[in-house]
Design a protein around this motif. Sequence first.
Motif, PDB file in Angstrom:
ATOM      1  N   PHE A 163       0.824  -1.212   0.000  1.00 42.47           N
ATOM      2  CA  PHE A 163       0.000   0.000   0.000  1.00 42.47           C
ATOM      3  C   PHE A 163       0.858   1.262   0.000  1.00 42.47           C
ATOM      4  CE2 PHE A 163      -4.063  -2.076   1.782  1.00 42.47           C
ATOM      5  CZ  PHE A 163      -4.613  -2.151   0.521  1.00 42.47           C
ATOM      6  N   TRP A 201     -12.270  -5.008   6.087  1.00 47.91           N
ATOM      7  CA  TRP A 201     -12.278  -3.555   5.975  1.00 47.91           C
ATOM      8  C   TRP A 201     -13.644  -3.017   5.607  1.00 47.91           C
ATOM      9  CZ3 TRP A 201      -9.088  -6.553   2.793  1.00 47.91           C
ATOM     10  CH2 TRP A 201      -9.426  -6.634   1.447  1.00 47.91           C
ATOM     11  N   TRP A 228      -2.628  10.447  -1.732  1.00 45.61           N
ATOM     12  CA  TRP A 228      -2.510   9.083  -1.216  1.00 45.61           C
ATOM     13  C   TRP A 228      -1.854   9.127   0.151  1.00 45.61           C
ATOM     14  CZ3 TRP A 228      -4.501   4.520  -2.049  1.00 45.61           C
ATOM     15  CH2 TRP A 228      -3.907   3.405  -1.481  1.00 45.61           C
ATOM     16  N   GLU A 229      -2.577   8.681   1.160  1.00 43.52           N
ATOM     17  CA  GLU A 229      -2.054   8.580   2.522  1.00 43.52           C
ATOM     18  C   GLU A 229      -2.480   7.233   3.088  1.00 43.52           C
ATOM     19  OE1 GLU A 229      -2.447  13.113   4.175  1.00 43.52           O
ATOM     20  OE2 GLU A 229      -4.259  11.874   4.168  1.00 43.52           O
ATOM     21  N   CYS A 230      -1.592   6.603   3.828  1.00 45.10           N
ATOM     22  CA  CYS A 230      -1.949   5.369   4.507  1.00 45.10           C
ATOM     23  C   CYS A 230      -1.073   5.233   5.746  1.00 45.10           C
ATOM     24  CB  CYS A 230      -1.804   4.163   3.588  1.00 45.10           C
ATOM     25  SG  CYS A 230      -0.186   3.953   2.822  1.00 45.10           S
ATOM     26  N   ILE A 273      -6.509   3.999   4.823  1.00 49.02           N
ATOM     27  CA  ILE A 273      -6.113   4.620   3.561  1.00 49.02           C
ATOM     28  C   ILE A 273      -7.035   5.813   3.338  1.00 49.02           C
ATOM     29  CG2 ILE A 273      -6.182   4.369   1.047  1.00 49.02           C
ATOM     30  CD1 ILE A 273      -5.343   1.490   1.421  1.00 49.02           C
ATOM     31  N   ASN A 274      -6.438   6.920   2.949  1.00 51.10           N
ATOM     32  CA  ASN A 274      -7.160   8.145   2.630  1.00 51.10           C
ATOM     33  C   ASN A 274      -6.647   8.601   1.268  1.00 51.10           C
ATOM     34  OD1 ASN A 274      -8.460  10.630   2.607  1.00 51.10           O
ATOM     35  ND2 ASN A 274      -7.002  11.568   4.025  1.00 51.10           N
ATOM     36  N   SER A 275      -7.515   8.561   0.264  1.00 54.85           N
ATOM     37  CA  SER A 275      -7.057   8.948  -1.068  1.00 54.85           C
ATOM     38  C   SER A 275      -8.081   9.849  -1.753  1.00 54.85           C
ATOM     39  CB  SER A 275      -6.774   7.707  -1.920  1.00 54.85           C
ATOM     40  OG  SER A 275      -7.933   6.918  -2.061  1.00 54.85           O
ATOM     41  N   TYR A 279      -5.703   0.174  10.592  1.00 51.57           N
ATOM     42  CA  TYR A 279      -4.925   0.776   9.507  1.00 51.57           C
ATOM     43  C   TYR A 279      -5.893   1.520   8.600  1.00 51.57           C
ATOM     44  CZ  TYR A 279      -1.317   0.919   5.841  1.00 51.57           C
ATOM     45  OH  TYR A 279      -0.382   1.319   4.907  1.00 51.57           O
TER      46      TYR A 279
END
Length: 97
Positions: free
Chosen positions: A28, A90, A41-43, A58-60, A56
């Motif tokens: 990721f 998830w 993209w952030e994770c 993810i922010n995209s 965990y």
Amino acid sequence: MIRHLVLFKLNEGVAKDDQRVLAGVKAFAELGPLIPELREWECGWNITERDIAYDYAINSLVEDRESLQSYLTHPAHQAAAGQWREFATWVIADLEV
């Protein structure tokens, strides 16, 4: 624009230092530059330890629904998500922003 959020919960008995998890995190982390449709993209790992917290995230951000579909079907995304299926569940939310 569409904000794509994903929250992951490790399966019972799976630790953050499990080799499968480490490989999934690496997959990721490397996605951002591989998929041109991703504007942001952030994770990373959640820093809180509450019972209801996920582990965990993810922010995209993508331009539109077509870009979101391209991201979701991209081979690199499919491979990374496939790794996580082995050890986590998830939830997702896609917000028009």
